[in-house]
Write a protein that holds these residues in place. Structure first.
Motif, mmCIF file in Angstrom:
data_model
loop_
_atom_site.group_PDB
_atom_site.id
_atom_site.type_symbol
_atom_site.label_atom_id
_atom_site.label_comp_id
_atom_site.label_asym_id
_atom_site.label_seq_id
_atom_site.Cartn_x
_atom_site.Cartn_y
_atom_site.Cartn_z
ATOM 1 N N ASP C 57 8.642 3.223 -11.510
ATOM 2 C CA ASP C 57 7.832 4.362 -11.106
ATOM 3 C C ASP C 57 7.282 4.201 -9.706
ATOM 4 O OD1 ASP C 57 6.131 6.838 -12.142
ATOM 5 O OD2 ASP C 57 4.791 5.492 -11.018
ATOM 6 N N ARG C 58 6.633 3.084 -9.439
ATOM 7 C CA ARG C 58 5.980 2.900 -8.154
ATOM 8 C C ARG C 58 6.972 2.807 -7.005
ATOM 9 N NH1 ARG C 58 2.315 4.491 -11.186
ATOM 10 N NH2 ARG C 58 0.335 3.364 -11.372
ATOM 11 N N SER C 59 8.032 2.070 -7.216
ATOM 12 C CA SER C 59 8.936 1.856 -6.087
ATOM 13 C C SER C 59 9.724 3.131 -5.772
ATOM 14 C CB SER C 59 9.864 0.681 -6.349
ATOM 15 O OG SER C 59 10.576 0.874 -7.541
ATOM 16 N N LYS C 65 9.209 8.171 0.790
ATOM 17 C CA LYS C 65 8.331 8.479 1.912
ATOM 18 C C LYS C 65 8.888 8.033 3.262
ATOM 19 C CE LYS C 65 4.146 8.275 -0.880
ATOM 20 N NZ LYS C 65 2.880 7.545 -1.139
ATOM 21 N N VAL C 66 9.402 6.827 3.276
ATOM 22 C CA VAL C 66 9.827 6.283 4.553
ATOM 23 C C VAL C 66 11.343 6.157 4.596
ATOM 24 C CG1 VAL C 66 9.192 4.612 6.295
ATOM 25 C CG2 VAL C 66 7.830 4.820 4.208
ATOM 26 N N LYS C 67 11.943 6.940 5.405
ATOM 27 C CA LYS C 67 13.391 6.861 5.588
ATOM 28 C C LYS C 67 13.725 7.040 7.058
ATOM 29 C CE LYS C 67 15.573 6.029 1.805
ATOM 30 N NZ LYS C 67 15.676 6.980 0.708
ATOM 31 N N ALA C 68 13.321 8.160 7.584
ATOM 32 C CA ALA C 68 13.768 8.570 8.909
ATOM 33 C C ALA C 68 13.410 7.605 10.051
ATOM 34 C CB ALA C 68 13.226 9.955 9.231
ATOM 35 N N PRO C 69 12.151 7.206 10.204
ATOM 36 C CA PRO C 69 11.704 6.583 11.452
ATOM 37 C C PRO C 69 12.653 5.570 12.056
ATOM 38 C CG PRO C 69 10.235 6.085 9.590
ATOM 39 C CD PRO C 69 11.118 7.203 9.190
ATOM 40 N N ASN C 70 13.179 4.686 11.269
ATOM 41 C CA ASN C 70 13.969 3.609 11.843
ATOM 42 C C ASN C 70 15.370 4.070 12.295
ATOM 43 O OD1 ASN C 70 14.163 4.083 9.167
ATOM 44 N ND2 ASN C 70 14.738 1.985 8.624
ATOM 45 N N ASP C 89 1.119 1.520 5.811
ATOM 46 C CA ASP C 89 0.696 2.652 4.989
ATOM 47 C C ASP C 89 1.319 2.598 3.604
ATOM 48 O OD1 ASP C 89 -0.961 3.689 6.849
ATOM 49 O OD2 ASP C 89 0.542 5.030 7.735
ATOM 50 N N ARG C 90 2.586 2.246 3.594
ATOM 51 C CA ARG C 90 3.287 2.164 2.327
ATOM 52 C C ARG C 90 2.600 1.148 1.400
ATOM 53 N NH1 ARG C 90 9.567 0.735 2.609
ATOM 54 N NH2 ARG C 90 9.395 1.944 4.537
ATOM 55 N N TRP C 91 2.210 0.033 1.947
ATOM 56 C CA TRP C 91 1.617 -1.016 1.119
ATOM 57 C C TRP C 91 0.184 -0.672 0.729
ATOM 58 C CZ3 TRP C 91 3.838 -6.197 0.405
ATOM 59 C CH2 TRP C 91 5.192 -6.220 0.758
ATOM 60 N N LEU C 92 -0.536 -0.166 1.683
ATOM 61 C CA LEU C 92 -1.931 0.141 1.368
ATOM 62 C C LEU C 92 -2.047 1.346 0.436
ATOM 63 C CD1 LEU C 92 -4.015 -0.520 4.583
ATOM 64 C CD2 LEU C 92 -3.423 -2.021 2.678
ATOM 65 N N ALA C 93 -0.987 2.131 0.347
ATOM 66 C CA ALA C 93 -1.021 3.265 -0.576
ATOM 67 C C ALA C 93 -1.032 2.779 -2.014
ATOM 68 C CB ALA C 93 0.186 4.175 -0.351
ATOM 69 N N ASN C 94 -0.622 1.566 -2.213
ATOM 70 C CA ASN C 94 -0.572 1.043 -3.575
ATOM 71 C C ASN C 94 -0.840 -0.454 -3.600
ATOM 72 O OD1 ASN C 94 -0.414 1.382 -6.232
ATOM 73 N ND2 ASN C 94 1.585 2.399 -6.232
ATOM 74 N N LEU C 172 -13.444 -12.884 4.299
ATOM 75 C CA LEU C 172 -13.533 -11.868 5.349
ATOM 76 C C LEU C 172 -14.927 -11.263 5.448
ATOM 77 C CD1 LEU C 172 -10.157 -10.075 4.637
ATOM 78 C CD2 LEU C 172 -10.631 -11.969 6.199
ATOM 79 N N GLY C 173 -15.758 -11.595 4.515
ATOM 80 C CA GLY C 173 -17.139 -11.138 4.602
ATOM 81 C C GLY C 173 -17.308 -9.657 4.328
ATOM 82 N N ARG C 174 -16.208 -9.006 4.113
ATOM 83 C CA ARG C 174 -16.278 -7.553 3.941
ATOM 84 C C ARG C 174 -15.599 -7.159 2.639
ATOM 85 N NH1 ARG C 174 -16.425 -3.478 8.681
ATOM 86 N NH2 ARG C 174 -16.299 -1.532 7.522
ATOM 87 N N ARG C 175 -16.200 -6.219 1.957
ATOM 88 C CA ARG C 175 -15.604 -5.772 0.701
ATOM 89 C C ARG C 175 -14.227 -5.154 0.924
ATOM 90 N NH1 ARG C 175 -16.373 -4.302 -3.940
ATOM 91 N NH2 ARG C 175 -15.639 -2.201 -3.561
ATOM 92 N N TRP C 176 -13.426 -5.288 -0.087
ATOM 93 C CA TRP C 176 -12.068 -4.759 -0.053
ATOM 94 C C TRP C 176 -11.900 -4.005 -1.360
ATOM 95 C CZ3 TRP C 176 -7.526 -4.335 2.581
ATOM 96 C CH2 TRP C 176 -6.353 -4.183 1.841
ATOM 97 N N GLY C 177 -12.300 -2.741 -1.306
ATOM 98 C CA GLY C 177 -12.295 -2.037 -2.591
ATOM 99 C C GLY C 177 -11.493 -0.767 -2.559
ATOM 100 N N ASP C 178 -11.840 0.104 -3.451
ATOM 101 C CA ASP C 178 -11.098 1.356 -3.555
ATOM 102 C C ASP C 178 -11.690 2.422 -2.647
ATOM 103 O OD1 ASP C 178 -9.355 0.343 -5.420
ATOM 104 O OD2 ASP C 178 -10.783 0.683 -7.057
ATOM 105 N N ASP C 179 -12.722 2.025 -1.978
ATOM 106 C CA ASP C 179 -13.377 2.963 -1.070
ATOM 107 C C ASP C 179 -12.385 3.436 -0.005
ATOM 108 O OD1 ASP C 179 -14.993 4.385 0.529
ATOM 109 O OD2 ASP C 179 -16.429 2.770 0.934
ATOM 110 N N VAL C 180 -12.314 4.733 0.192
ATOM 111 C CA VAL C 180 -11.327 5.287 1.120
ATOM 112 C C VAL C 180 -11.634 4.917 2.569
ATOM 113 C CG1 VAL C 180 -10.269 7.393 1.995
ATOM 114 C CG2 VAL C 180 -10.847 7.204 -0.437
#
Lengths: 206, 206, 206, 206
Positions: C57-59, C65-70, C89-94, C172-180
DNA sequence: AATGAATGAGCCTTCATTCAT
DNA sequence: AATGAATGAAGGCTCATTCAT
């Protein structure tokens, strides 16, 4: 099905009475009940929760039975005469359960279980204490040691219920089993004896 | 050394009283006694043999104490008056031991242990039964239910000895500990109470 | 209904990311999704098949999404500049999904799962490799260690995605959450950093 | 014997690396080590404590090795050049251990384990951070994103260490095993690559 | 389409005991 | 006399899965 849950409770009561809570493994219990041992977890969550469910089940079914008698009259003598057979019946209706309770109540482990057991036992004990207190206050009873009078009363029943078959055989010479007529025999002897002892102890002599 | 053996017996008595035979692991015992757990096998052979050794030790030391009193007179009333404090003292001298015995005597496991326990308990019970029988035969006592009278007598003591600290607190409101003055308090109350109950029950009214 | 199936996939992704595939029981999953645990077998056949369905499903949804650019240009430098934000973007999307993949990819169990994971990850890795190879061949990039350059590139993203909340906080001292907004922050920092590192590493100095 | 304890640690490290902490049963471990599974309890107390003992053992033996190099000079450029091979050697000396740590560090379960792992990993990470900070402060390094530069550095090593054999084969085309010459090959490539990347990234161009 | 009930295998841990020293 | 090491069996519990409905 719910009668499988019930079957587990019944078998557990039997095995706990015979071999104790610690002495009964959930494997033994499951085998005895003809089920997979995972069913104990499934129905009750854990072995200890099963115990709690057993107390819940047994004590709730017993409390309903006796309510009215001690309220019907305010005469302590009559209330006592009514309470004794009522209590005896209540205990003999489920001798295995009380055998378990008294044994576990003598331990100093599993504090949560202890609390539940104490709650259950004391609820009944207090009915008796109230009559004693009222009787003494009203001058109908002699000024006895109330605490120890209770101990004697409940100790008599407990002693009879708790002894193992082997002890019964050797102490009383008579079997103490599931036989109904046997039970009726003891019931009557016990009621007569308790009334006699309590009245001789409590009532002032003419 | 022999006092290591003795230390094991003492700790075992304490732990068995608090947590039961099944509820006490030899690991706990060894740790409590500050020894290697192999010492239990070494001194006693097994956990069960340790229990037997405990019974052996405690009961032999107790039996010597009381012999004479009940032979000194043939009057059941006097013999009873002499036996009650003597028995109470005997039991209160080792409350933990009897707490263990009564609990294990309510089980239906480990038949060999059962037999040993029954032997030990009945030996004392029979002293009392004999007086009752003689008294009734001689017409000094009323024609009571001898079996149940014994049950009441021993049940009273057992009940007092067996209850866990938590039960004691909630039932009698008073601590029941190792405190010596506390023990003396209960000893006197118990003797008075038992004599009063038994005499009211057994003696014909004028 | 299909959104129940989807709900299971979503909850599974969350739990696998937090506690791992082995560390997540289908009981937990069913409870979290508010369904009967038989639904997992019902929809997917087994826990392992559920995992495969998740990857599927995920892959599939990501590849589109990403095909054209390259393909748009043949200049490796420009292709790289385009691929980096696209991949990020691809990785951070999921992020949860990749956290799962990388963790499971480090195991040597369940070969079938391994194969699927490797297929999925390598498909993306190869986009990057191709650019590197072309760039070096065309003399636009220095003659770097292509394998390890890939390792550095993907290792950076993986490291950021995989660390547990606790590790993030402390590293990293900074939260890494679901916050947009939090995500946007990291996205920009990450793209800038990766471009800077890669360009410094790959481009010959004037 | 203490080498049985050591054997357990070694086998545990191997199995945890291959199948994860959750994916390794103490039965497998005991069988692999040719011992009874009770030995794990005996030596370590529990499976989790075994893990902690593993971390304790591995990290203590590693910390001693590298101390001096970064103190010998105050020039960040030289300190970096000294630290990179030293760190790489440290990690490659125990690749399985770090593979375990990084995987478990990506989970959000067993908080106590998490804390221990984070402590261990961060202790090393901070050596690198300090050099970066000093270098930037002194103007010897460009004003890079220090956090992400660290992520890149450690991500590169982690990525290389963590991938399963299957992933390695398919990603790098070359085996990554216990072979000593193979290790030496990767060690040199990795040191060269990391130095090159870091210097290109950090050093201002003439 | 969906579920409560049920199962067998496996989990980690603790048990009482024995052995070599 | 005494102990640390080691074991096989059993403890309570949870696992993924299947079944009847």
């Amino acid at each position: 099905m719910q009668n499988r849950r019930r079957a587990l409770l019944d078998k557990a009561e039997f095995l706990f009475a015979e071999h104790g809570f610690e002495g009964t493994s959930i494997r033994d219990l499951a085998k005895e009940a003809g089920m997979n041992l995972a069913m104990i977890s499934y129905y009750f969550g854990s072995k200890e929760k099963l115990f709690e469910a057993l107390v819940e089940d047994r004590s709730s079914s017993l409390l309903e039975k006796v309510k009215a008698p001690n309220e019907s009259t305010s005469d302590p003598v009559q209330r006592l005469a009514a309470l004794v057979p009522s209590l005896v019946d209540r205990w003999l209706a489920n001798p295995r359960f009380y055998r378990i309770l008294y044994r576990e109540a003598s331990l100093n482990s599993r504090p949560e279980l202890q609390r539940i057991i104490a709650d259950t036992l004391l609820r009944q004990v207090n009915e008796f204490r109230k009559i004693l207190q009222d009787g003494v206050e009203q001058g109908r009873f002699r000024e006895v040691d109330i605490d120890l009078t209770m101990v004697t009363f409940y100790g008599t029943i407990t002693q009879l219920l708790s002894a193992s078959p082997q002890m019964h055989q050797r102490m009383l010479g008579r079997r103490w089993g599931d036989d109904v007529s046997e039970m009726a025999h003891w019931r009557n002897r016990l009621v007569d004896h308790l009334l006699q002892v309590m009245q001789a102890h409590l009532l002032t002599r003419a």
